[in-house]
Scaffold this motif. Structure first.
Motif, PDB file in Angstrom:
ATOM      1  N   TYR A 174       4.288   3.682  10.070  1.00 50.05           N
ATOM      2  CA  TYR A 174       3.035   4.244   9.560  1.00 50.05           C
ATOM      3  C   TYR A 174       2.439   5.257  10.542  1.00 50.05           C
ATOM      4  CZ  TYR A 174      -1.583   4.402   7.389  1.00 50.05           C
ATOM      5  OH  TYR A 174      -2.736   4.814   6.779  1.00 50.05           O
ATOM      6  N   GLU A 234       4.523   5.159   4.056  1.00 54.98           N
ATOM      7  CA  GLU A 234       3.394   4.652   3.285  1.00 54.98           C
ATOM      8  C   GLU A 234       3.416   3.147   3.032  1.00 54.98           C
ATOM      9  OE1 GLU A 234       0.833   6.321   2.583  1.00 54.98           O
ATOM     10  OE2 GLU A 234       1.493   8.356   2.974  1.00 54.98           O
ATOM     11  N   GLN A 237       0.898   0.405   5.028  1.00 54.77           N
ATOM     12  CA  GLN A 237      -0.511   0.166   4.728  1.00 54.77           C
ATOM     13  C   GLN A 237      -0.668  -0.893   3.640  1.00 54.77           C
ATOM     14  OE1 GLN A 237      -2.678   3.542   3.193  1.00 54.77           O
ATOM     15  NE2 GLN A 237      -4.620   2.798   3.987  1.00 54.77           N
ATOM     16  N   THR A 238       0.162  -0.803   2.591  1.00 54.45           N
ATOM     17  CA  THR A 238       0.107  -1.814   1.536  1.00 54.45           C
ATOM     18  C   THR A 238       0.492  -3.183   2.069  1.00 54.45           C
ATOM     19  OG1 THR A 238       0.723  -0.095  -0.063  1.00 54.45           O
ATOM     20  CG2 THR A 238       0.919  -2.383  -0.784  1.00 54.45           C
ATOM     21  N   LEU A 284      -6.405  -0.292  -3.179  1.00 51.74           N
ATOM     22  CA  LEU A 284      -5.563   0.537  -2.317  1.00 51.74           C
ATOM     23  C   LEU A 284      -4.513   1.283  -3.126  1.00 51.74           C
ATOM     24  CD1 LEU A 284      -4.778   1.351   0.586  1.00 51.74           C
ATOM     25  CD2 LEU A 284      -3.236  -0.620   0.608  1.00 51.74           C
ATOM     26  N   ASN A 288      -4.035   5.164  -2.831  1.00 52.01           N
ATOM     27  CA  ASN A 288      -2.754   5.689  -2.364  1.00 52.01           C
ATOM     28  C   ASN A 288      -2.145   6.664  -3.355  1.00 52.01           C
ATOM     29  OD1 ASN A 288      -2.656   4.429   0.099  1.00 52.01           O
ATOM     30  ND2 ASN A 288      -1.383   2.725  -0.567  1.00 52.01           N
TER      31      ASN A 288
END
Length: 355
Positions: A174, A234, A237-238, A284, A288
């Motif tokens: 990330y 990406e 973050q999830t 989120l 996103n």
């Protein structure tokens, strides 16, 4: 008969029917509160879009470079020809007239005419948008599913080796710049290095000359490296948000009750803990989605992907002011709209929000 029974509405077939006034009033009040909440969010989004419209006009006029000289292709032209170009695109008008004209047209859906392509900006955006959606849509589905799956497993095995490896790798990836990771993947897996041969194309969306299923396979082959780049950057973050939300839920009494009833650990996780923990993740996901579309510029540029990001880079290098302004507005509008949708959906998932 009591006074309450006498005052209740009477159904001829069924007899006394309980009064429903308070329940209906509560539901009506809840709907009214939600509508006020939604109207506030929609109004805030509209104000933000207007601010973006104004900002996009003035911001890109600070870019050095003369678009008129670019349109001449470096040829020696007379002052009269340069003046004719400026008149054609309205660059000879005072700045405030250019701004009012831009706003009036933008509010009707006209984002101007591209200097370098001599075509409406809306047409160029419409032409490139499907290519961006193919890339970002594929990456979005993969990194969302991967982040939720790994985040759930990490939280359920909190503190173990797998949890530490997952979170450490997610944080590392990330923090990497997307363009740097993309270039590294091109060097290793497209150009080839050492024992690793070049397995994938270095850029572009297709090789050309193919149709039907062969064309789909060719596009998928070109899609691998840019999608891997976006997913690697990406998904972390999830993962972290899902893991954190699930850790907060794991101490709940309802999970202890579910285990006491004899449910297996995986059923407790899937049926009880994960659905409640996904509320922050749903927010989120929408955020996103907008951010991925707006943030794909570097990845598309590195991989020469013919989407909105590559088009923005081309326009910025001129500078093609109408095209840059239009693309900037589309990117910002995508983020604003997705954030607003997240705000509108969250109260439906958690009634405590917006009340």
């Amino acid at each position: 008969m009591t006074a309450d029974a006498a005052s209740a509405p009477i159904d001829k077939a069924e007899g006394p029917v309980p009064a429903r006034g308070p329940a209906r009033a509560a539901r009506s009040g809840s709907r009214t509160a939600y509508l006020r909440y939604a109207a506030g969010k929609a109004g805030g989004a509209a104000v933000s879009l207007l601010a973006v419209l104004v900002t996009s006009f003035f911001l890109f006029r600070l870019i050095p470079g003369d678009p008129v000289k670019y349109m001449t292709g470096g040829r020696q032209v007379s002052a009269e020809q340069l003046a004719a170009y400026r008149r054609e695109f309205g660059l000879d008008l005072p700045l405030w007239e250019q701004f009012t004209d831009y706003c009036q047209k933008a509010l009707t859906g006209d984002l101007g005419t591209s200097y370098q392509f001599r075509a409406p900006v809306v047409d160029k955006i419409t032409e490139a948008l499907p290519n961006t959606l193919v890339l970002t849509g594929t990456a979005f589905v993969l990194y969302t599913a991967l982040g939720i799956f790994l985040g759930t497993r990490s939280a359920w095995r909190h503190g173990r080796l797998g949890d530490r490896l997952n979170t450490g790798l997610a944080l590392t990836l990330y923090s990497l710049p997307s363009f740097w990771l993309g270039l590294l993947l091109i060097i290793v897996f497209a150009v080839g290095t050492g024992p690793i041969p070049g397995l994938f194309p270095t850029g572009g969306m297709e090789s050309g000359g193919r149709e039907g299923f062969a064309y789909a396979v060719d596009v998928a082959h070109h899609l691998v490296l840019p999608v891997v780049t976006l997913v690697a950057i990406e998904y972390g973050q999830t993962l972290l948000v899902t893991r954190s939300a699930l850790l907060d839920e794991m101490g709940g009494d309802y999970l202890t009750t579910a285990r006491a009833k004899g449910l297996r650990d995986d059923l407790v996780r899937r049926r009880h803990a994960v659905p409640n923990a996904l509320l922050p993740t749903v927010t989120l996901i929408f955020v996103n989605l907008g951010r991925t579309v707006a943030g794909v510029i570097l990845v598309e540029t590195v991989f020469s992907w013919p989407g909105l990001g590559g088009l923005f880079y081309q326009a910025l290098s001129v500078p093609d002011l109408p095209l840059v302004q239009g693309l900037f507005f589309v990117f910002a509008a995508t983020v604003i709209v997705m954030n607003t949708l997240a705000d509108l959906i969250y109260p439906l998932l958690d009634p405590r929000v917006g009340r």
